[in-house]
Design a protein around this motif. Structure first.
Motif, mmCIF file in Angstrom:
data_model
loop_
_atom_site.group_PDB
_atom_site.id
_atom_site.type_symbol
_atom_site.label_atom_id
_atom_site.label_comp_id
_atom_site.label_asym_id
_atom_site.label_seq_id
_atom_site.Cartn_x
_atom_site.Cartn_y
_atom_site.Cartn_z
ATOM 1 N N THR A 241 -0.937 -13.421 46.140
ATOM 2 C CA THR A 241 -2.255 -13.987 45.824
ATOM 3 C C THR A 241 -2.967 -13.133 44.785
ATOM 4 O OG1 THR A 241 -2.398 -14.754 48.120
ATOM 5 C CG2 THR A 241 -4.409 -14.829 46.811
ATOM 6 N N LEU A 242 -2.893 -11.806 44.926
ATOM 7 C CA LEU A 242 -3.534 -10.918 43.961
ATOM 8 C C LEU A 242 -2.919 -11.082 42.577
ATOM 9 C CD1 LEU A 242 -5.454 -8.544 43.321
ATOM 10 C CD2 LEU A 242 -3.590 -6.997 43.981
ATOM 11 N N ALA A 243 -1.595 -11.131 42.504
ATOM 12 C CA ALA A 243 -0.920 -11.292 41.201
ATOM 13 C C ALA A 243 -1.335 -12.602 40.545
ATOM 14 C CB ALA A 243 0.597 -11.246 41.401
ATOM 15 N N MET A 246 -5.027 -12.342 39.341
ATOM 16 C CA MET A 246 -5.176 -11.503 38.145
ATOM 17 C C MET A 246 -4.613 -12.193 36.908
ATOM 18 S SD MET A 246 -4.319 -7.710 39.740
ATOM 19 C CE MET A 246 -4.725 -6.846 38.213
ATOM 20 N N ALA A 247 -3.551 -12.977 37.080
ATOM 21 C CA ALA A 247 -2.923 -13.645 35.934
ATOM 22 C C ALA A 247 -3.708 -14.869 35.489
ATOM 23 C CB ALA A 247 -1.495 -14.039 36.285
ATOM 24 N N THR A 248 -4.347 -15.542 36.436
ATOM 25 C CA THR A 248 -4.980 -16.829 36.128
ATOM 26 C C THR A 248 -6.497 -16.816 36.232
ATOM 27 O OG1 THR A 248 -4.844 -17.598 38.439
ATOM 28 C CG2 THR A 248 -2.923 -18.007 37.017
ATOM 29 N N GLY A 249 -7.054 -15.821 36.902
ATOM 30 C CA GLY A 249 -8.503 -15.812 37.118
ATOM 31 C C GLY A 249 -8.958 -16.895 38.068
ATOM 32 N N ALA A 250 -8.040 -17.403 38.903
ATOM 33 C CA ALA A 250 -8.367 -18.513 39.799
ATOM 34 C C ALA A 250 -9.442 -18.133 40.811
ATOM 35 C CB ALA A 250 -7.102 -18.981 40.525
ATOM 36 N N ILE A 251 -9.390 -16.901 41.312
ATOM 37 C CA ILE A 251 -10.428 -16.418 42.218
ATOM 38 C C ILE A 251 -10.817 -15.004 41.801
ATOM 39 C CG2 ILE A 251 -9.854 -17.833 44.236
ATOM 40 C CD1 ILE A 251 -8.190 -15.571 45.331
#
Length: 639
Positions: A241-243, A246-251
């Motif tokens: 979830t963290l990766a 960080m990659a998508t800025g989803a949350i």
């Protein structure tokens, strides 16, 4: 150095040397003690504290209403919740230190040892990075609480104090992660360290190359990869979830530290450590022996008597422990050698103990029901009462099959007649053990206690009975039991925390709706869809531990279940029963491995012996799936 009388040198040095040596030795011992016992001391102290506080809450409500000590229900619950959060993270760090996390090792165990070490070190790197992020964001959260001057409702203390459990807890976790990583490095050559760094770098490539349009690929891709390389499932959920975030800025990353606190700042979740503690406190002493004696007096004279005893005792003990593996370990240690001595095959003896232990997650109280209730936002009390009849039905079905197998093979005990006097004596001797289910279920359904309060009372009852009545618990064994309970329950709590993070992305990406649309596109017939769900859950149970499967799959499957008009309580029984079957199906099959370890028998022999019992469980599953009233008829009597 001074010249002493008589012209000699060095007497001061030689006399002070032993003192300095003793100081150094004491310092080393103290450091070692802190290293070995740091978490344990706080866990045991925390467990004792919130067992006392929640029992005080119940006592004050019904027995001591005249005592004026403020709104005790509010402040005891608040203090207990905040202590519970601290203890959960300390227990998680102890689990890391002892390498007792829930993980899938099917692939890793088949690899060469040096590659296993490389993967373990790579896993530690990712877990360390995740912990650093949570520590940093956790301290930011504390500063925000101080700036906003938020206080707790009951005690009026700054919320920065309870929120500090996140950075403090993950700091201790990070320390233990570094410790086990160093242990791995010491066993490795530089080539293996290089392989670890290469693996870590390779796993970072998707994170660096994929963008916001690939959220699903990142989330589930990372999760599957982390699972396959042997990462603890809780961390696999959180780090994937963290990766992705960080990659998508989803949350936002702030959500991670907030969820690490709010997801377990939940009074119903506290039932888990209390039930775990109650099962451990009562599973290793005279209580289990008295239950076995009672079951033997009731059924031991029949063909397959000891097999029937195994099933009935598992049903009794299930109403105390709420755990399948705990039931297997407690009963198998005593009963498997006895069955073999009386002529039963060791494979069948092990198989029936392992299968009967599966009832431990069906008959209430049940930790999987608590997890499902929290994940699906359903009544834990209703889930408990819905599990009673399915558990009894499973027990009866296993007893019938065991009776037929034993009669065919000529397996029977030394007694051939039933003695009412002996049965009554055994019943009276086991009365203190038999009271426990009535305390738990009677307290819940009588409206006297919540499930969490009932669990705390059960834990206190087990402690008092063990220490002062049966006297098979002393302070040392109490310390060991509560420490073990802390580790076991914290592993479960970490799953809840990380699944909350994972579920956030599932919700944002509407993955549950996508799954529902896909399945309903295959068929809109409820019978067919329930069959597909059962097959899916059975396959999941082959490779994934039950609690992990529940926290991952419930948010995905629940919208579809509701759309089909299936009662969520009924579906909870279906899900838990499917995953209970996973306890006796390889390659995970934790009950099989626990029982085989107790019996010291090759697992392949147990698998062959368990087949008729497995088919029996599948038959009961069909009944529970397509006749909802079997589960729900008792629920209908609840207000």
């Amino acid at each position: 150095m001074e010249l002493n009388e008589g012209g000699s040198y060095g007497q001061q040095t030689s006399s002070s040397y032993p003192i300095n040596y003793r100081k150094q030795h004491f310092a080393k011992k103290l450091i070692q003690l802190v290293n070995d016992k740091f978490e344990e001391v706080f866990i045991v102290g925390g467990f004792l504290s919130f067992i006392i506080l929640i029992n005080l809450q119940v006592l004050n409500r019904y027995i001591l209403p005249f005592v004026e000590i403020g709104n005790i229900t509010t402040w005891t619950e608040e203090v207990s919740r905040y202590m519970f959060i601290y203890i959960s993270y300390l227990g998680a760090s102890l689990a890391i230190k002892k390498r007792e996390s829930i993980e899938v090792n099917i692939l890793v165990q088949r690899l060469p040892y040096h590659l296993q070490q490389s993967l373990s070190f790579a896993t530690s790197i990712f877990m360390g990075i995740f912990s650093v992020v949570l520590i940093y964001k956790g301290f930011q959260m504390i500063l925000m609480q101080i700036e906003m001057n938020q206080t707790s409702p009951a005690l009026g203390m700054s919320m920065a104090i309870p929120y500090s459990a996140v950075p403090i807890g993950f700091s201790v976790l990070l320390m233990r992660i570094i410790q086990i990583a160093w242990e791995d490095v010491q066993k490795m050559v530089w080539k293996d360290v290089g392989i670890s760094i290469l693996i870590t770098s390779a796993l970072c490539l998707p994170f660096l190359t994929l963008g916001p349009s690939e959220i699903v690929v990142l989330l589930f891709g990372y999760f599957i990869i982390f699972i396959l390389i042997g990462m603890p499932i809780a961390f696999a959920l959180g780090i994937s979830t963290l990766a992705t975030a960080m990659a998508t800025g989803a949350i936002p990353l702030n959500f991670f530290s907030q969820a690490a606190f709010t997801s377990i700042d939940n009074f119903p979740v506290m039932a888990i450590p209390f039930f775990v503690a109650a099962g451990i406190l009562m599973g290793g002493g005279k209580i289990i022996q008295k239950l076995l004696k009672l079951s033997d007096e009731l059924l031991g004279f029949l063909p397959g008597g000891l097999a029937l005893v195994a099933v009935v005792t598992s049903m009794f003990f299930s109403a105390i422990s709420g755990s399948g593996p705990a039931t297997v370990a407690a009963i198998g240690t005593i009963l498997i050698p006895t069955m073999v001595k009386q002529g039963y095959s060791i494979a069948f003896s092990t198989a029936i103990i392992a299968t009967a232990g599966s009832i431990g997650v069906i008959i209430p109280p049940s930790n999987p029901f608590v997890i499902y209730g929290v994940s699906a936002q359903q009544s834990i009390s209703k889930l408990f009462i819905a599990g009673i009849f399915p558990g009894l039905l499973t027990g009866v079905a296993l007893m019938v099959v065991s009776f037929l197998i034993s009669k065919k093979n000529g397996w029977r005990g030394e007694r051939t007649t039933f003695c009412l006097r002996s049965a009554f004596t055994a019943f009276w001797d086991a009365k203190l053990a038999l009271i426990v289910p009535f305390i738990i279920l009677g307290g819940i359904y009588g409206g006297v206690m919540t499930p969490t309060e009932a669990a705390a009372v059960a834990a206190a009852y087990g402690l008092i009975i063990g220490m002062f009545v049966y006297k098979d618990l002393n302070w040392r064994s109490l310390y060991t039991s509560l420490s073990k309970a802390g580790v076991t329950s914290s592993v479960i709590i970490m799953l809840i925390v990380m699944a909350t993070l994972f579920g956030r992305l599932i919700t944002l990406e509407r993955m549950a709706e996508i799954v529902a649309t896909f399945v309903l596109g295959i068929s809109e017939n409820t019978i067919v869809i329930l069959l597909l769900i059962n097959l899916f859950l059975l396959v999941v149970g082959f490779v994934l531990e039950a609690l992990a499967a529940i926290v991952i799959l419930t948010p995905i499957l629940m919208p579809m279940v509701i759309e089909l008009g299936i009662d969520p309580i009924h579906f909870g029984i279906i899900m838990v029963f499917n995953l209970a079957i996973g306890f006796i199906t390889p390659p995970v099959g934790v009950n099989l491995f626990v029982a085989a370890g107790v019996a010291k028998i090759n697992i392949e022999k147990v698998i062959h012996a368990v087949i008729p019992l497995l088919l029996t469980m599948l038959f009961v599953l069909i009944i529970l799936t397509y006749i909802p009233s079997v589960s729900l008829w008792l629920v209908s009597f609840m207000k």
